[in-house]
Structures are given as structure tokens and as C-alpha cells.
Design a protein around this motif. Structure first.
Motif, PDB file in Angstrom:
ATOM      1  N   LYS A   1       0.833  -1.206   0.000  1.00 23.84           N
ATOM      2  CA  LYS A   1       0.000   0.000   0.000  1.00 23.84           C
ATOM      3  C   LYS A   1       0.871   1.262   0.000  1.00 23.84           C
ATOM      4  CE  LYS A   1      -2.155   1.421   3.746  1.00 23.84           C
ATOM      5  NZ  LYS A   1      -3.038   1.473   4.931  1.00 23.84           N
ATOM      6  N   PHE A   2       2.030   1.175   0.609  1.00 27.12           N
ATOM      7  CA  PHE A   2       2.880   2.363   0.745  1.00 27.12           C
ATOM      8  C   PHE A   2       3.824   2.569  -0.434  1.00 27.12           C
ATOM      9  CE2 PHE A   2       1.524   1.742   5.104  1.00 27.12           C
ATOM     10  CZ  PHE A   2       1.234   3.048   5.476  1.00 27.12           C
ATOM     11  N   VAL A   3       3.896   1.592  -1.351  1.00 26.65           N
ATOM     12  CA  VAL A   3       4.868   1.773  -2.451  1.00 26.65           C
ATOM     13  C   VAL A   3       4.522   2.952  -3.361  1.00 26.65           C
ATOM     14  CG1 VAL A   3       6.008   0.652  -4.401  1.00 26.65           C
ATOM     15  CG2 VAL A   3       5.539  -0.639  -2.317  1.00 26.65           C
ATOM     16  N   PRO A   4       3.269   3.226  -3.795  1.00 25.53           N
ATOM     17  CA  PRO A   4       2.037   2.483  -3.594  1.00 25.53           C
ATOM     18  C   PRO A   4       1.733   1.554  -4.773  1.00 25.53           C
ATOM     19  CG  PRO A   4       1.531   4.667  -4.405  1.00 25.53           C
ATOM     20  CD  PRO A   4       3.032   4.556  -4.365  1.00 25.53           C
TER      21      PRO A   4
ATOM     22  N   ARG B   1      15.690   9.198  -6.266  1.00 25.99           N
ATOM     23  CA  ARG B   1      15.327   8.824  -4.911  1.00 25.99           C
ATOM     24  C   ARG B   1      16.539   8.199  -4.218  1.00 25.99           C
ATOM     25  NH1 ARG B   1      10.832   7.626  -1.658  1.00 25.99           N
ATOM     26  NH2 ARG B   1      11.392   6.021  -0.175  1.00 25.99           N
TER      27      ARG B   1
ATOM     28  N   ARG C   1      12.497   2.163  -3.127  1.00 22.21           N
ATOM     29  CA  ARG C   1      11.317   1.627  -2.460  1.00 22.21           C
ATOM     30  C   ARG C   1      11.342   0.106  -2.361  1.00 22.21           C
ATOM     31  NH1 ARG C   1       6.800   4.882  -5.704  1.00 22.21           N
ATOM     32  NH2 ARG C   1       8.507   5.075  -7.200  1.00 22.21           N
TER      33      ARG C   1
ATOM     34  N   GLU D   1      13.842   9.229   5.687  1.00 17.67           N
ATOM     35  CA  GLU D   1      12.960   8.339   4.945  1.00 17.67           C
ATOM     36  C   GLU D   1      11.772   7.998   5.833  1.00 17.67           C
ATOM     37  OE1 GLU D   1      13.564   6.683   1.856  1.00 17.67           O
ATOM     38  OE2 GLU D   1      11.525   5.995   2.253  1.00 17.67           O
TER      39      GLU D   1
ATOM     40  N   ASN E   1       7.456   6.436   5.862  1.00 12.91           N
ATOM     41  CA  ASN E   1       6.157   6.108   5.271  1.00 12.91           C
ATOM     42  C   ASN E   1       5.152   7.164   5.704  1.00 12.91           C
ATOM     43  OD1 ASN E   1       7.254   3.827   4.208  1.00 12.91           O
ATOM     44  ND2 ASN E   1       5.825   2.402   5.180  1.00 12.91           N
ATOM     45  N   TYR E   2       4.174   7.464   4.843  1.00 13.19           N
ATOM     46  CA  TYR E   2       3.179   8.477   5.180  1.00 13.19           C
ATOM     47  C   TYR E   2       1.844   8.075   4.560  1.00 13.19           C
ATOM     48  CZ  TYR E   2       3.893   9.855   0.379  1.00 13.19           C
ATOM     49  OH  TYR E   2       3.990   9.820  -0.983  1.00 13.19           O
ATOM     50  N   GLU E   3       0.788   8.710   4.995  1.00 12.16           N
ATOM     51  CA  GLU E   3      -0.522   8.527   4.367  1.00 12.16           C
ATOM     52  C   GLU E   3      -1.318   9.807   4.597  1.00 12.16           C
ATOM     53  OE1 GLU E   3      -2.513   4.919   5.305  1.00 12.16           O
ATOM     54  OE2 GLU E   3      -4.121   5.263   3.853  1.00 12.16           O
TER      55      GLU E   3
ATOM     56  N   PRO F   1      -1.226   6.801   0.479  1.00  8.34           N
ATOM     57  CA  PRO F   1      -0.065   6.279   1.198  1.00  8.34           C
ATOM     58  C   PRO F   1       1.178   6.288   0.319  1.00  8.34           C
ATOM     59  CG  PRO F   1      -1.499   4.499   0.490  1.00  8.34           C
ATOM     60  CD  PRO F   1      -2.178   5.763   0.080  1.00  8.34           C
ATOM     61  N   GLY F   2       2.327   6.352   0.953  1.00  4.60           N
ATOM     62  CA  GLY F   2       3.554   6.332   0.172  1.00  4.60           C
ATOM     63  C   GLY F   2       4.786   6.269   1.052  1.00  4.60           C
ATOM     64  N   MET F   3       5.952   6.194   0.385  1.00  4.79           N
ATOM     65  CA  MET F   3       7.242   6.209   1.078  1.00  4.79           C
ATOM     66  C   MET F   3       7.928   7.514   0.702  1.00  4.79           C
ATOM     67  SD  MET F   3       8.560   2.368   0.260  1.00  4.79           S
ATOM     68  CE  MET F   3       7.637   0.917   0.751  1.00  4.79           C
ATOM     69  N   GLY F   4       8.074   8.435   1.645  1.00  7.39           N
ATOM     70  CA  GLY F   4       8.582   9.752   1.311  1.00  7.39           C
ATOM     71  C   GLY F   4      10.001   9.983   1.777  1.00  7.39           C
TER      72      GLY F   4
END
Lengths: 89, 415
Positions: free
Chosen positions: A16-19, A45, A49, B226, B228-230, B236-239
Motif C-alpha cells: 500500500k505504501f509503495v504504492p 530517490r 522503495r 525516509e 512512510n506516510y498517508e 499512502p507512500g514512502m517519502g
């Protein structure tokens, strides 16, 4: 070792977070990580990821034998194939 | 002249691709070093004739090669000497995707040659699959970055490339990128802090006017965290969030700016781009997983170190404070486009890459937008081979902000 349900939950949650656009067991998976990795590289980046995904999964489930290259090279056609591999089937 | 150059580049690319791809003829093995724990292993996995991995379980666990080690040979290609190995234990109840060898006396991964006899492959119907028996494994770039209690393997983390392009601009265009990540350096308030350096260049290397293309060389160094966020807007994502400093120069190093600022990297998951991604994809939908656009937003304080003249002169006056962004939106067009019956003799992927870099100069109240729209045709089986690129470039890039509007074609070469 984590149960299959625990593995499935952890994989879908991390995806879900990749997303990931369709986080289901039958979602096509073989081309996804190559695209994600290419995008990470194009945009500079710092930490890929795919590495974060594996890092979080291994922290949650313990060690398993899946590498970044396995994901990027398309070793798993569907999400369920990755779960099979982690489970050790 | 321009059209000849374009044709020349394309023909050379076609020939090189044909030669390299044409050498592959039968099923074989991909052998690579993997490091799941503390020790390097050699992983041997069957591949199709075009080099793509076979992801089904095809290796018979009762293969003679798995019972008699003499049927597999690992050689040091330099001295030609055999290297001792053990076959990593595996479950013997099902067919295998791959086998792995441990090499107890080899401390570091290095290039090796392998011959494999007696390894039986079967398709889903139980029919034997013939394969070649020779393979090589190259040494990976070994490095790692610590993050919390675990280590991230950053070997092979690179996509350095050089594009050689020609088209409606006068002369030949070089465009390239080099990225290096130096890993975690420290931790602060529970966050791991990473360092990264990268350089990009867009140059006109053969032509009467350097301003026919983005006349820009940028070196960047970042320190970031680094997370994770939503959120409601981004999903959601990896920021990544951090400090960045840049040196921006024209290709003659006559106009040079330095910047220092903040930047955030995040993805924007949304229904609209998912829909567009699906509409523009023409291959088997069972293989398609669209990815979200990525955005980098930042603020930069600018110091103008040098102001050149002539082709190096900035064409826009700018202040010391800028807001900047970057949008990367890849659209898959096709996967596995079968050109095996053509001289190219391979499967190809086609992608459309939308790359937009806007800058807003706060003092002057001006927007400068650099756009690149690239159609990339890439061999599906080997990411290290050259790709064909058709690019529409438009807009203004730092530090000269000269307007560019051109269509280019050529090759993108990874290294």
C-alpha cells in the motif's frame, strides 16, 4: 515463522505504501517493481522503495530468501507468488 | 546533416541491438550473486531464450546435478581453476524456481564461469525442456546502507545513463545522469539520515549554438530522512524529506549558480492517473500494474557565483528565492512487444515518460517550466542494453533559462 495470514497481511500493507494500484493476491506483479525502480532512479530517490519494502517485511516477518533482484526481475507473476515464496512453499 | 546524423545513430543502435540479441538462441540460465544473510550465494535460475527469467517452478529436485556435484562446475575465468561449492539445501517435494550454491572459500562475490550438466527442467505438463549449459555471473557492486536494525543492500543501485540524440536541434545532443547514494550516516530523533549525490547534464556537443538544447549541468548533494506516510491528498507512500544543495552551470561553466534549500519527495496515488495508465496500456492487462506519479517539491536559496556572456548569458533575470518542483509520470504503453521475427530479434517494452520541472522565481514572479516527453523503446530482457528514445523537449532550464523547443531521436545507453 509467521503464518500465511500474517505474511499476506504484511505484504499487502507494505505494498500500500509503495504504492501499489491493486493490492490483491491476484494482482499482476512481474512488471511492477521494474517500473518502480526505474522511477526511483529517474527521480533520484535516495533509498529505493524495493529496499524499504523488503526491509519492512523482513523486520515484521523475520528473514526470508527474497532479494531486490527477485522482485525487479519479475520472479513473481502475482502477489500470491511472493507470499508463497516467503511462506516457503 | 541533421537527418544523416539521426539516421546514423538509429542504424548503429539497430545493428548493435541485433548483434547482441541475435546471439541468444536457446533457453539458458541466469546466474547472479545474492546475499540473503551474511554470505554470498550463487543463484542459478532458468531463463527463456530472450533472457527473461522463467518464474514457474521448472527444476526437477531429483536432477542428477543436485545429487552429484561434479555435474556442475564453477570456474574462475581468470585462472581457469575450479572453485569449490556446496548446493544449498532445498525442499525435495516440489519443483524449484532456482538453485543456490554456497562458495565457502570465496569471501567476496566475483565474476565466475559455470557449466551445468544434469539439471533437468520440466514445463507445466512435465515435458523436458532443453537448455544450454554455460553461464557466467558478474560480480555485483558490493555496498550497503544501514537503516535501523537491518541492512539495506544497495549493490546495483544505479541507473547511470548517457543519451545521444539528434533531431530538430542543430548538432548532436548529449544528456546524461549519474547518481550515487552514500547510505546512512547518522540518526536523529529516531530517523535515519542518508546522503546522496547526483549529477545531470544536458548539452549540445556538436552544433553552432549551445542554446539549441537545455544548456545545463547540475550537481546535487542531499541529506534526507525516509518515512512512510498517508495523507488525504497523496494517499499512502514512502517519502523522503531533506536538505539539498546544488551547483548549476551552463556547459561552458561561465554562468554558475549555487543553491541551498529543502526538498520533499513523494508519490501521488490517485484515481485519475490510475485510469489514464490503464487506458494507455495496450498489452495483456493481466501483466499490468500502473504506478503513481512522483513529485518532488522544494525551496531553494540561490547565490549567483558567475554570470557569463554570449551563449552562456542568462536570458532571464532571477532573484535569490525559488520554489521548484518535479513531476515524473511514467505511462506503460506496451510490454513484451514481439519483434523476434525482425532484425531486432527481441521482445520490447514501450513507455511514455512525462517529466516536468517547474520553477517559480519569487522576486520576479515568473514561472519557468522545463518539459520532456519521452517515448522509450527498451529491450525487455536486458536492462543493460541500449534503448531507443524519441523526446520532445520544451521550456527553460537553469541556469540560463534559454527557451528550448525541439524534437530529438537517438539512443539511451546505460552504464
Amino acid at each position: 515463522m509467521a503464518s500465511r495470514d500474517e505474511i499476506q497481511k504484511a505484504v499487502l500493507e507494505e505494498l500500500k505504501f509503495v504504492p501499489f494500484d491493486k493490492p490483491t493476491l491476484n494482482s499482476p506483479f512481474n512488471d511492477f517493481w521494474k517500473q518502480v525502480n526505474d522511477q526511483d532512479e529517474r527521480t533520484g530517490r535516495g533509498v529505493r522503495r524495493v529496499d524499504i519494502f523488503l526491509l519492512h517485511l523482513k523486520a515484521a516477518l523475520g528473514p526470508f530468501d527474497v532479494s531486490r533482484d527477485d522482485l525487479i526481475d519479475g520472479s513473481f507473476a502475482k502477489v500470491s507468488n511472493l507470499i508463497d515464496e516467503i511462506e516457503g512453499n | 546533416m541533421k537527418s544523416r546524423l539521426t539516421c546514423g545513430i538509429v542504424v548503429i543502435g539497430l545493428l548493435s541491438l541485433s548483434i547482441s540479441i541475435g546471439l541468444a538462441g536457446e533457453m539458458g540460465f541466469k546466474v547472479r550473486w545474492v546475499k540473503p544473510d551474511t554470505q554470498w550465494l550463487l543463484r542459478i535460475q532458468p531463463t527463456n531464450s530472450d533472457g527473461t527469467l522463467i518464474t514457474e517452478r521448472t527444476i526437477d529436485p531429483n536432477s542428477p546435478a543436485l545429487k552429484d556435484k561434479k555435474l556442475i562446475q564453477v570456474l574462475d575465468p581468470v585462472g581457469g581453476k575450479p572453485i569449490e561449492f556446496e548446493i544449498k539445501p532445498f525442499a525435495s517435494t516440489r519443483k524449484l524456481r532456482f538453485i543456490e550454491l554456497t562458495l565457502p572459500k570465496v569471501k567476496d562475490a566475483k565474476k565466475v564461469s559455470i557449466t551445468i550438466d544434469g539439471l533437468l527442467l520440466e514445463d507445466a505438463l512435465g515435458q523436458r525442456i532443453a537448455h544450454s549449459n554455460a553461464a557466467t555471473a558478474d560480480a555485483p557492486t558490493a555496498s550497503s546502507a544501514d537503516m535501523g536494525p537491518t541492512t539495506i543492500d544497495t549493490s546495483g543501485v544505479k541507473q547511470n545513463f548517457l543519451s545521444l540524440l539528434a533531431g530538430s536541434a542543430d548538432g548532436a545532443i548529449l544528456s546524461g545522469k549519474v547518481i550515487g547514494t552514500f547510505g546512512k550516516v547518522t540518526a536523529f530523533a529516531g530517523n535515519d539520515i542518508f546522503l546522496r549525490g547526483k549529477a545531470t547534464a544536458d548539452l549540445n556537443v556538436k552544433g553552432s549554438d549551445a542554446r539549441d538544447y537545455f544548456n545545463s549541468i547540475v550537481g546535487e548533494f542531499d541529506a534526507f530522512v525516509e518515512r512512510n506516510y498517508e495523507t488525504f491528498f497523496t494517499g499512502p507512500g514512502m517519502g523522503e524529506l531533506g536538505l539539498r544543495t546544488k551547483i548549476e552551470s551552463d556547459q561552458k561553466f561561465k554562468t554558475i549558480d549555487g543553491t541551498l534549500g529543502l526538498a520533499a519527495w513523494f508519490s501521488v496515488k490517485n484515481g485519475f492517473t490510475d485510469f489514464v495508465n490503464r487506458v494507455t496500456y495496450f498489452s495483456d492487462p493481466q501483466r499490468h500494474a500502473s504506478i503513481a506519479p512522483v513529485v518532488a517539491l522544494g525551496y531553494d536559496y540561490v547565490s549567483q557565483f558567475e554570470n557569463g556572456s554570449g551563449t552562456s548569458a542568462p536570458v532571464e533575470s532571477t532573484g535569490r528565492n525559488r520554489l521548484s518542483g518535479k513531476l515524473d509520470w511514467p505511462l506503460e504503453i506496451a510490454r513484451g512487444w514481439d519483434l523476434r521475427r525482425t532484425p531486432l530479434a527481441a521482445l520490447y517494452d514501450i513507455d511514455l515518460i512525462i517529466d516536468v520541472t517547474p520553477i517559480y522565481d519569487i522576486k520576479e514572479g515568473k514561472f519557468f517550466v522545463e518539459n520532456k516527453l519521452s517515448l522509450e523503446i527498451t529491450p525487455a530482457s536486458d536492462k543493460n542494453k541500449a534503448s531507443f528514445v524519441l523526446t520532445y523537449a520544451n521550456g527553460k532550464a537553469t541556469p540560463t533559462f534559454q527557451n528550448v523547443d525541439t524534437i530529438l531521436a537517438g539512443l539511451k545507453l546505460p552504464f
